[in-house]
Design a protein around this motif. Structure first.
Motif, PDB file in Angstrom:
ATOM      1  N   LYS A 122       0.827  -1.315   0.007  1.00  0.00           N
ATOM      2  CA  LYS A 122       0.130   0.110  -0.044  1.00  0.00           C
ATOM      3  C   LYS A 122       0.856   1.244   0.025  1.00  0.00           C
ATOM      4  O   LYS A 122       0.541   2.325  -0.807  1.00  0.00           O
ATOM      5  N   HIS A 123       1.889   1.179   0.814  1.00  0.00           N
ATOM      6  CA  HIS A 123       2.704   2.492   0.898  1.00  0.00           C
ATOM      7  C   HIS A 123       3.509   2.575  -0.471  1.00  0.00           C
ATOM      8  O   HIS A 123       3.788   3.868  -1.023  1.00  0.00           O
ATOM      9  N   LYS A 125       2.562   1.683  -3.555  1.00  0.00           N
ATOM     10  CA  LYS A 125       1.521   2.179  -4.553  1.00  0.00           C
ATOM     11  C   LYS A 125       1.007   3.703  -4.188  1.00  0.00           C
ATOM     12  O   LYS A 125       1.189   4.445  -5.224  1.00  0.00           O
ATOM     13  N   GLU A 126       0.831   3.873  -2.670  1.00  0.00           N
ATOM     14  CA  GLU A 126       0.773   5.482  -2.527  1.00  0.00           C
ATOM     15  C   GLU A 126       1.964   6.428  -3.067  1.00  0.00           C
ATOM     16  O   GLU A 126       1.790   7.420  -3.773  1.00  0.00           O
ATOM     17  N   SER A 165      -9.219  -0.058  -1.742  1.00  0.00           N
ATOM     18  CA  SER A 165      -8.125   0.443  -1.600  1.00  0.00           C
ATOM     19  C   SER A 165      -7.331   0.673  -3.099  1.00  0.00           C
ATOM     20  O   SER A 165      -6.940   1.555  -3.406  1.00  0.00           O
ATOM     21  N   LEU A 169      -6.543   3.801  -5.373  1.00  0.00           N
ATOM     22  CA  LEU A 169      -5.243   4.243  -5.968  1.00  0.00           C
ATOM     23  C   LEU A 169      -5.220   4.113  -7.245  1.00  0.00           C
ATOM     24  O   LEU A 169      -4.366   5.005  -7.863  1.00  0.00           O
TER      25      LEU A 169
END
Length: 409
Positions: A122-123, A125-126, A165, A169
């Motif tokens: 997740k981090h 991709k952010e 999520s 994104l």
């Protein structure tokens, strides 16, 4: 009657095993002595021991799934509980209980590891989204486009997150790429006027070339055709379709003229042998230009060779296809190199591919929104139908993205 510390055989041939819960019937033996009966069921016990040992090693040293490990444990526990073996069955149950605890522990470890990987993904991709949104404002069309393509490859290598999520994104990521593509398309659209001007210039050159095709002033007309070719190259590229059509007409007019000139020169039989020798030497020189490494230099060199070629005159008819074919092969190689360079830098095709990608991306995003809305309203049938449509649109988008990569962004 025969017995050992873990079992016995009574006078009827019934075999028993001793457990913490008392004696349990193992089976009946009539085929031999009691000692043979105990030995047989002890071997079955040893077989279970071996299977448990193997499973313990697999659990500790391989990536055997918790589901498969649990199934294997239950299979072995069933064998132990059925009492068809003579030995310390209680010890085997304890080993299986310990193995269950080990499997449960590893399941929790894997669950924690999976959660950690999801958080890292997740981090990551952010971070990709943040960089893409920054690049969306860049005017470095080539470098920013290449970086965005690299970000797509990086995104594809990361694991998926939960549906919500990941979709959120991806929507931001895709929107940033689409915004960049739209700005780049607008930039290159401003070049359309230049291509249109090139078309008008080349149309005039074609008209003159066609008017000259019937001339019998061989030297002056050939020189004029060379001038027209110089102007043609200086005019720049027109739109692809117009460029191809005008080029075919331009070359066709020249071919008519030079074919007529060749027939006249064919009468000069005394010169044909020397002409052939000279053209073969030029073909040797031209062939050294291939493979093409410097297109501009090769074109200039070939133009010079071709000018000398045209000045030489006719060669024997039976030798003409071979020697001209050699030069044509070199010219095709140069044209292919030029066309490859044109395709690589063609702003119209890049803009068109970028526009198509944006349209397909918008359609994909819209379908995803409709699917989410249908799911939310409980209309799963419509959601499933839209999901099948989404698969097709996504496949087209993937193809468009792949095609866009061929244009340097």
């Amino acid at each position: 009657m025969s017995s050992d510390p873990w079992g016995r055989v009574d006078e009827t041939g019934t075999v028993y095993v001793r457990t913490a819960d008392g004696e349990q019937v193992v089976g009946s033996w009539q085929a031999g002595s009691p000692a043979e009966a105990l030995a047989y069921f002890e071997r079955k016990y040893e077989g279970i021991v071996v299977e448990i040992g193997l499973l313990e090693r697999r659990v500790k040293t391989t990536d055997l799934s918790a589901k498969d490990a649990t199934a294997a444990i239950e299979h072995l526990r069933t064998q132990v509980d059925e009492h068809h073996a003579v030995g310390d069955l209680d010890a085997l149950r304890k080993r299986l209980d310990a193995l269950v605890a080990t499997v449960d522990s590893r399941r929790e470890e894997r669950k924690a590891q999976k959660a950690k990987q999801a958080d890292e993904a997740k981090h990551a991709k952010e971070a990709l989204v943040a960089e893409a949104e920054e690049l969306a404002q860049s005017e470095q069309w080539r470098s920013a486009g290449e970086r965005l393509r690299a970000l797509v490859d990086t995104w594809k290598g990361l694991p998926r997150l939960d549906r919500k999520s990941d979709d959120e994104l991806w929507h931001r990521f895709s929107h940033a790429r689409s915004a960049f593509s739209k700005r780049r398309k607008a930039h290159f659209a401003s070049l359309d006027a230049q291509r249109e001007e090139a078309r008008k210039v080349k149309e005039k050159l074609v008209v003159e070339a066609e008017a000259l095709s019937g001339s019998t002033d061989w030297g002056a007309t050939a020189a004029r055709y060379r001038d027209l070719m110089t102007q043609w190259k200086a005019a720049g590229r027109a739109q692809r379709e117009a460029e191809d059509e005008l080029w075919n007409r331009f070359r066709g007019a020249q071919d008519v003229f030079f074919a007529a000139r060749g027939e006249v020169f064919a009468e000069r039989d005394a010169e044909q042998g020397e002409n052939l020798k000279l053209k073969e030497e030029l073909a040797d020189e031209a062939e050294k230009l291939v493979p093409v490494t410097d297109l501009k230099a090769a074109r200039a060199a070939f133009r010079g060779i071709n000018e000398r070629w045209e000045a030489i005159g006719h060669v024997p008819r039976d030798a003409r296809p071979k020697v001209e074919g050699r030069m044509q092969a070199v010219e095709r190689a140069l044209q292919e190199a030029e066309e490859t360079e044109w395709r690589r830098t063609n702003p119209e095709a890049r803009a068109r591919a970028a526009g198509l990608t944006g349209q397909l991306q918008a359609a994909v995003d819209k379908l995803r929104g409709q699917i989410d809305a249908a799911r939310a309203s409980g209309n799963n049938a419509r959601a499933d139908k839209l999901a099948r449509e989404l698969e097709g649109r996504q496949a087209l988008l993937d193809q468009a993205l792949k095609g866009l990569e061929e244009f340097g962004g």
